[in-house]
Write a protein that holds these residues in place. Structure first.
Motif, PDB file in Angstrom:
ATOM      1  N   PRO A 193      14.445   2.005 -31.067  1.00  0.00           N
ATOM      2  CA  PRO A 193      14.980   2.272 -29.738  1.00  0.00           C
ATOM      3  C   PRO A 193      15.204   0.994 -28.949  1.00  0.00           C
ATOM      4  CG  PRO A 193      12.659   2.869 -29.865  1.00  0.00           C
ATOM      5  CD  PRO A 193      13.099   2.567 -31.255  1.00  0.00           C
ATOM      6  N   MET A 194      16.274   0.989 -28.150  1.00  0.00           N
ATOM      7  CA  MET A 194      16.618  -0.184 -27.346  1.00  0.00           C
ATOM      8  C   MET A 194      16.602   0.199 -25.883  1.00  0.00           C
ATOM      9  SD  MET A 194      19.838  -1.473 -29.700  1.00  0.00           S
ATOM     10  CE  MET A 194      20.101  -2.957 -28.744  1.00  0.00           C
ATOM     11  N   ALA A 195      16.167  -0.730 -25.048  1.00  0.00           N
ATOM     12  CA  ALA A 195      16.137  -0.464 -23.605  1.00  0.00           C
ATOM     13  C   ALA A 195      17.539  -0.298 -23.051  1.00  0.00           C
ATOM     14  CB  ALA A 195      15.412  -1.598 -22.890  1.00  0.00           C
ATOM     15  N   SER A 196      18.492  -1.005 -23.631  1.00  0.00           N
ATOM     16  CA  SER A 196      19.885  -0.888 -23.201  1.00  0.00           C
ATOM     17  C   SER A 196      20.789  -1.204 -24.377  1.00  0.00           C
ATOM     18  CB  SER A 196      20.183  -1.848 -22.037  1.00  0.00           C
ATOM     19  OG  SER A 196      19.992  -3.191 -22.444  1.00  0.00           O
ATOM     20  N   PHE A 197      22.043  -0.729 -24.301  1.00  0.00           N
ATOM     21  CA  PHE A 197      22.993  -0.972 -25.378  1.00  0.00           C
ATOM     22  C   PHE A 197      24.345  -1.246 -24.752  1.00  0.00           C
ATOM     23  CE2 PHE A 197      26.126   0.666 -28.526  1.00  0.00           C
ATOM     24  CZ  PHE A 197      25.897  -0.288 -29.501  1.00  0.00           C
ATOM     25  N   ASN A 198      24.848  -2.437 -24.978  1.00  0.00           N
ATOM     26  CA  ASN A 198      26.114  -2.841 -24.373  1.00  0.00           C
ATOM     27  C   ASN A 198      27.295  -2.668 -25.313  1.00  0.00           C
ATOM     28  OD1 ASN A 198      24.792  -3.681 -21.977  1.00  0.00           O
ATOM     29  ND2 ASN A 198      24.210  -5.609 -22.979  1.00  0.00           N
ATOM     30  N   GLY A 199      27.071  -2.110 -26.463  1.00  0.00           N
ATOM     31  CA  GLY A 199      28.155  -1.905 -27.407  1.00  0.00           C
ATOM     32  C   GLY A 199      28.415  -3.113 -28.279  1.00  0.00           C
ATOM     33  N   PRO A 200      29.371  -3.002 -29.218  1.00  0.00           N
ATOM     34  CA  PRO A 200      29.679  -4.115 -30.111  1.00  0.00           C
ATOM     35  C   PRO A 200      30.251  -5.299 -29.331  1.00  0.00           C
ATOM     36  CG  PRO A 200      30.590  -2.056 -30.928  1.00  0.00           C
ATOM     37  CD  PRO A 200      30.140  -1.799 -29.534  1.00  0.00           C
ATOM     38  N   PRO A 201      30.115  -6.507 -29.844  1.00  0.00           N
ATOM     39  CA  PRO A 201      30.713  -7.684 -29.194  1.00  0.00           C
ATOM     40  C   PRO A 201      32.228  -7.547 -29.099  1.00  0.00           C
ATOM     41  CG  PRO A 201      29.135  -8.343 -30.878  1.00  0.00           C
ATOM     42  CD  PRO A 201      29.336  -6.862 -31.032  1.00  0.00           C
ATOM     43  N   ALA A 202      32.796  -8.207 -28.098  1.00  0.00           N
ATOM     44  CA  ALA A 202      34.241  -8.110 -27.867  1.00  0.00           C
ATOM     45  C   ALA A 202      35.039  -8.594 -29.069  1.00  0.00           C
ATOM     46  CB  ALA A 202      34.610  -8.925 -26.628  1.00  0.00           C
ATOM     47  N   GLU A 203      34.556  -9.634 -29.768  1.00  0.00           N
ATOM     48  CA  GLU A 203      35.315 -10.149 -30.909  1.00  0.00           C
ATOM     49  C   GLU A 203      35.380  -9.153 -32.045  1.00  0.00           C
ATOM     50  OE1 GLU A 203      31.172 -12.172 -30.965  1.00  0.00           O
ATOM     51  OE2 GLU A 203      32.709 -11.576 -29.511  1.00  0.00           O
ATOM     52  N   VAL A 204      34.338  -8.322 -32.156  1.00  0.00           N
ATOM     53  CA  VAL A 204      34.336  -7.276 -33.180  1.00  0.00           C
ATOM     54  C   VAL A 204      35.327  -6.186 -32.808  1.00  0.00           C
ATOM     55  CG1 VAL A 204      32.936  -5.499 -34.320  1.00  0.00           C
ATOM     56  CG2 VAL A 204      31.970  -7.762 -33.875  1.00  0.00           C
ATOM     57  N   LEU A 205      35.326  -5.780 -31.558  1.00  0.00           N
ATOM     58  CA  LEU A 205      36.268  -4.750 -31.104  1.00  0.00           C
ATOM     59  C   LEU A 205      37.712  -5.216 -31.256  1.00  0.00           C
ATOM     60  CD1 LEU A 205      34.398  -3.524 -27.892  1.00  0.00           C
ATOM     61  CD2 LEU A 205      34.537  -2.392 -30.111  1.00  0.00           C
ATOM     62  N   LYS A 206      37.968  -6.493 -30.994  1.00  0.00           N
ATOM     63  CA  LYS A 206      39.322  -7.019 -31.175  1.00  0.00           C
ATOM     64  C   LYS A 206      39.739  -6.993 -32.636  1.00  0.00           C
ATOM     65  CE  LYS A 206      39.321 -10.124 -27.158  1.00  0.00           C
ATOM     66  NZ  LYS A 206      39.347 -11.552 -26.716  1.00  0.00           N
ATOM     67  N   LYS A 207      38.798  -7.340 -33.506  1.00  0.00           N
ATOM     68  CA  LYS A 207      39.116  -7.404 -34.929  1.00  0.00           C
ATOM     69  C   LYS A 207      39.501  -6.051 -35.487  1.00  0.00           C
ATOM     70  CE  LYS A 207      37.354  -9.288 -39.274  1.00  0.00           C
ATOM     71  NZ  LYS A 207      36.262 -10.057 -39.923  1.00  0.00           N
ATOM     72  N   VAL A 208      38.884  -4.981 -34.983  1.00  0.00           N
ATOM     73  CA  VAL A 208      39.187  -3.629 -35.481  1.00  0.00           C
ATOM     74  C   VAL A 208      40.237  -2.928 -34.631  1.00  0.00           C
ATOM     75  CG1 VAL A 208      36.932  -3.377 -36.550  1.00  0.00           C
ATOM     76  CG2 VAL A 208      37.267  -2.600 -34.193  1.00  0.00           C
ATOM     77  N   GLY A 209      40.842  -3.661 -33.687  1.00  0.00           N
ATOM     78  CA  GLY A 209      41.942  -3.108 -32.895  1.00  0.00           C
ATOM     79  C   GLY A 209      41.537  -2.149 -31.816  1.00  0.00           C
ATOM     80  N   LEU A 210      40.317  -2.279 -31.301  1.00  0.00           N
ATOM     81  CA  LEU A 210      39.859  -1.375 -30.258  1.00  0.00           C
ATOM     82  C   LEU A 210      39.777  -2.046 -28.886  1.00  0.00           C
ATOM     83  CD1 LEU A 210      37.005   0.509 -32.169  1.00  0.00           C
ATOM     84  CD2 LEU A 210      39.326   1.297 -31.720  1.00  0.00           C
ATOM     85  N   LEU A 211      40.265  -3.273 -28.801  1.00  0.00           N
ATOM     86  CA  LEU A 211      40.247  -3.981 -27.518  1.00  0.00           C
ATOM     87  C   LEU A 211      41.496  -4.836 -27.377  1.00  0.00           C
ATOM     88  CD1 LEU A 211      38.377  -4.451 -25.039  1.00  0.00           C
ATOM     89  CD2 LEU A 211      37.557  -6.494 -26.195  1.00  0.00           C
TER      90      LEU A 211
END
Length: 211
Positions: A193-211
């Motif tokens: 469990p994590m206290a907070s989750f900010n999602g995948p890094p921006a560079e990862v989202l860009k690589k998969v075409g989600l940003l």
């Protein structure tokens, strides 16, 4: 280790570890000493909330002597070190006993291989050193295992024993690395469990075409 934990290991391992492809000449005419009556399966929807006791679903296989030999071999494959405990100390022998006792095709095949392999270890130890495998000195145990630990280059007379060792090594690793101690040894950080989750890094989202 309780039965419920062992059953969960069986289910996890059955999904992650395919049956080793045995050669026909290795498994032809298996010994009747390595077979037993087929127990009733628990089906496709086992009740993992219930706490099971040994023998509730099917009889276990190993004799006390086989368990002792199995423990020695487990600890030769995964010994204790500065990072983690030995395989036998976290219940891997219980897992393997449960596995080879289960009434399914894969497990029935493994039952033959494991029981005959444990028997071979004692017979070979007796031939070379006039005692059982578990009573050998550690160096003698390793010497015997060195002859069967690499199937592609094993001598012809050790082929069947090498098939056993390869499968037993897979089962030992599968059992050990699905325990909390094994996951810690792998430095696996999932399911925490994590206290907070900010999602995948921006560079990862860009690589998969989600940003």
């Amino acid at each position: 280790m309780d039965r419920r934990t062992t059953l969960k290991w069986v289910l996890a391992a059955s999904a992650s570890m395919p049956l080793l492809q045995y050669d026909d000449d290795v498994l032809a005419a298996p010994s009747t000493k390595a077979t037993s009556a087929v127990a009733k399966p628990y089906g496709t929807d086992p009740n993992l909330v219930r706490v099971y006791k040994p023998g509730d679903l099917w009889p276990l296989t190993f004799t006390s002597e086989q368990r002792a030999t199995a423990a020695v071999l487990c600890d030769l494959i995964i010994p204790a070190d500065a990072r983690s405990p030995s395989a036998s100390s976290v219940g891997v022998v219980d897992f393997i006993d449960e596995w080879v006792s289960a009434p399914y095709e894969t497990q029935r095949a493994d039952r033959i291989v494991v029981l005959e392999g444990l028997q071979w270890l004692d017979q070979e130890a007796g031939r070379r050193f006039s005692t059982t495998f578990r009573q050998l000195a550690a160096g003698q145990q390793r010497q015997l295992c060195d002859d069967i630990c690499y199937l592609p280059k094993v001598k012809p007379q050790f082929k069947q024993a090498a098939v056993f060792f390869a499968r037993y090594r897979d089962l030992t690793a599968g059992g050990f690395y699905t325990t909390p101690q094994g996951r810690k040894d792998l430095e696996y950080i999932g399911n925490v469990p994590m206290a907070s989750f900010n999602g995948p890094p921006a560079e990862v989202l860009k690589k998969v075409g989600l940003l």
